[in-house]
Design an enzyme around this catalytic site. Structure first.
Site, short mmCIF file in Angstrom:
data_model
loop_
_atom_site.label_atom_id
_atom_site.label_comp_id
_atom_site.label_asym_id
_atom_site.label_seq_id
_atom_site.Cartn_x
_atom_site.Cartn_y
_atom_site.Cartn_z
N ASP A 12 -8.32 -7.83 -0.47
CA ASP A 12 -8.78 -9.00 0.26
C ASP A 12 -10.30 -9.09 0.38
OD1 ASP A 12 -6.09 -9.71 0.68
OD2 ASP A 12 -6.00 -8.17 2.21
N GLY A 14 -11.97 -10.88 -1.70
CA GLY A 14 -12.35 -12.19 -2.24
C GLY A 14 -12.42 -12.16 -3.76
N HIS A 41 -4.33 -13.93 -3.87
CA HIS A 41 -5.72 -14.30 -4.17
C HIS A 41 -5.92 -15.75 -3.78
CE1 HIS A 41 -6.40 -10.84 -7.25
NE2 HIS A 41 -6.12 -10.44 -6.04
N ARG A 137 15.01 2.93 -15.37
CA ARG A 137 16.24 2.20 -15.06
C ARG A 137 16.30 0.92 -15.89
NH1 ARG A 137 19.50 5.46 -11.88
NH2 ARG A 137 18.07 6.71 -10.62
N SER A 327 -21.23 -14.91 -1.98
CA SER A 327 -20.48 -16.09 -1.58
C SER A 327 -20.77 -16.40 -0.12
CB SER A 327 -19.02 -15.81 -1.89
OG SER A 327 -18.21 -16.40 -0.98
P1 IMP Z 1 2.57 -2.33 -1.04
O1 IMP Z 1 1.71 -2.25 -2.22
O2 IMP Z 1 3.11 -3.69 -0.79
O3 IMP Z 1 3.63 -1.26 -1.00
O4 IMP Z 1 1.64 -2.01 0.23
C1 IMP Z 1 1.01 -0.74 0.40
C2 IMP Z 1 -0.22 -0.89 1.26
O5 IMP Z 1 -1.19 -1.65 0.58
C3 IMP Z 1 0.03 -1.63 2.57
O6 IMP Z 1 -0.83 -1.14 3.58
C4 IMP Z 1 -0.32 -3.06 2.22
O7 IMP Z 1 -0.65 -3.80 3.36
C5 IMP Z 1 -1.49 -2.84 1.30
N1 IMP Z 1 -1.66 -3.92 0.32
C6 IMP Z 1 -0.93 -4.13 -0.77
N2 IMP Z 1 -1.39 -5.19 -1.46
C7 IMP Z 1 -2.45 -5.64 -0.80
C8 IMP Z 1 -3.40 -6.69 -1.02
O8 IMP Z 1 -3.36 -7.42 -2.01
N3 IMP Z 1 -4.35 -6.85 -0.09
C9 IMP Z 1 -4.44 -6.04 0.98
N4 IMP Z 1 -3.61 -5.04 1.22
C10 IMP Z 1 -2.62 -4.83 0.35
MG MG Z 2 -5.35 -10.84 -0.72
#
Ligand code: IMP
Ligand code: MG
Length: 338
Positions: A12, A14, A41, A137, A327
């Site tokens: 996050d 940006g 995004h 799998r 930005s």
């Molecule tokens: P997962 O990848 O969904 O299993 O999440 C694992 C950790 O990464 C968690 O703390 C999520 O909140 C964080 N996370 C996964 N994808 C994002 C993202 O795109 N932005 C911010 N945090 C993320």
């Molecule tokens: Mg994001």
């Protein structure tokens, strides 16, 4: 040549906005996305906001072809819904071995307290799909889905043919260094590495054609899930400003993001491990008085001090990247080129 966009924090930062800006103003034949739909995004153009979980943020440039590599994970209905919203059916290309997350995989992840409460997974099923892929799998690939058959092409062939002709490719990574399975804050990480070299491999590209690696930072850091934040903000009034003006609410998870002070250690590791050549900064307008500023000299003192601090850090970390983009507001066009 290839330019890569990476996250220097915990996701996050940006990356969507920076990828959209680069793609809109640049001359990339392809914009490639890898990684899963847990990464939202956000791209804003002329006040219209798009939250993308699947389609590369470069879609705003109608000349750019949009690619999902073999290291991309998506869900058929989410992808098709986004294709419709962005009117990109004529220029989407999918690797036959991009993975389609099934409803069973999503349900399995959402039902597992280890994923959901311990790690704080977004719950898209990405982690479950990666796990089953590693176990070899019988998972579902893009080539197995009749609804996607018009989009399937040999992505490594196409991309490398583009490079051979002298064309340019933008590679849009997901998440950030703190969430890398290899270099992040294990176990509070996502299910893949989130650095430049892995993004290349996931797309079917090699390292020799890389021109620039952009790493994106905010002047502060956010985390949607559990895991370390060096100096977390706890003052509710202050946090509220981040959640409102800063839009710091999970774009996929809808959770209020935790906020912490800028972390130098994460920043220097992001510069180093990604081999960053250009720094992009977003959310500089969270320092009051910097909305849509057009020249660096016009930034307020706290914003200038932040830039000076980042330059001092970069002077100490190989390969010593320059600040290239800042930005100054939510819209893609609120971008200052240095
Ligand atoms: P997962 O990848 O969904 O299993 O999440 C694992 C950790 O990464 C968690 O703390 C999520 O909140 C964080 N996370 C996964 N994808 C994002 C993202 O795109 N932005 C911010 N945090 C993320
Ligand atoms: Mg994001």
């Amino acid at each position: 040549m290839i330019d890569i966009v990476c996250g220097g924090q915990a996701g996050d930062e940006g990356k969507g906005k920076i990828s959209a800006y680069l793609s809109y103003t640049g001359n990339y034949e392809y914009c490639v996305r890898v990684g899963g739909p847990n990464a939202g995004h956000t791209v804003v153009q002329n006040g219209v906001s798009y939250t993308l979980k699947n389609i590369p943020s470069g879609f705003l440039n109608p000349k750019t072809k949009l690619v999902l590599g073999a290291g991309a994970y998506t869900k058929t209905e989410w992808l098709l819904d986004e294709v419709k919203k962005t009117s990109t059916q004529d220029r989407l290309i999918i690797d036959p071995y991009a993975v389609l997350i099934t409803d069973e995989q999503t349900a399995a992840e959402r039902g597992a307290s280890h994923f959901m409460s311990h790690i704080g997974s977004v719950g898209t099923g990405l982690g479950q799909a990666v796990k089953e892929r590693i176990e070899r799998r019988d998972i579902k690939f893009a080539k197995d889905e009749p609804l996607l058959k018009d989009f399937i092409q040999d992505v490594p062939e196409l991309l490398n043919a583009c490079l051979d002709k002298g064309g340019d490719i933008l590679l849009e990574g997901t998440q950030g260094i703190k969430l890398s399975l290899l270099h992040g804050e294990y176990p509070f990480v996502t299910s893949r590495d989130t650095t430049a070299s892995t993004f290349l491999g996931e797309a079917g590209l090699g390292p020799k054609s890389v021109r620039d690696v952009y790493v994106v930072f905010k002047p502060y850091i956010t985390r949607v899930g559990p895991g370390p934040l060096e100096k977390e903000l706890t003052n509710e009034k202050e946090l509220e400003i981040y959640h409102t003006k800063g839009h710091e609410i999970g774009s996929v998870s809808k959770r209020l993001r935790r906020v912490g002070e800028f972390e130098k250690r994460a920043a220097s590791r992001a510069i180093m491990i990604n081999n960053c050549t250009k720094i992009a900064i977003t959310h500089i307008d969270m320092f009051p008085g910097n909305d849509r500023v057009k020249k660096e000299e016009d930034f307020t003192k706290p914003a200038q001090e932040f830039l000076a601090q980042l330059r001092a850090l970069s002077a100490q970390v190989y390969p010593h990247p320059k600040i290239a983009l800042i930005s100054t507001g939510p819209d893609m066009e609120d971008t200052l080129v240095l």
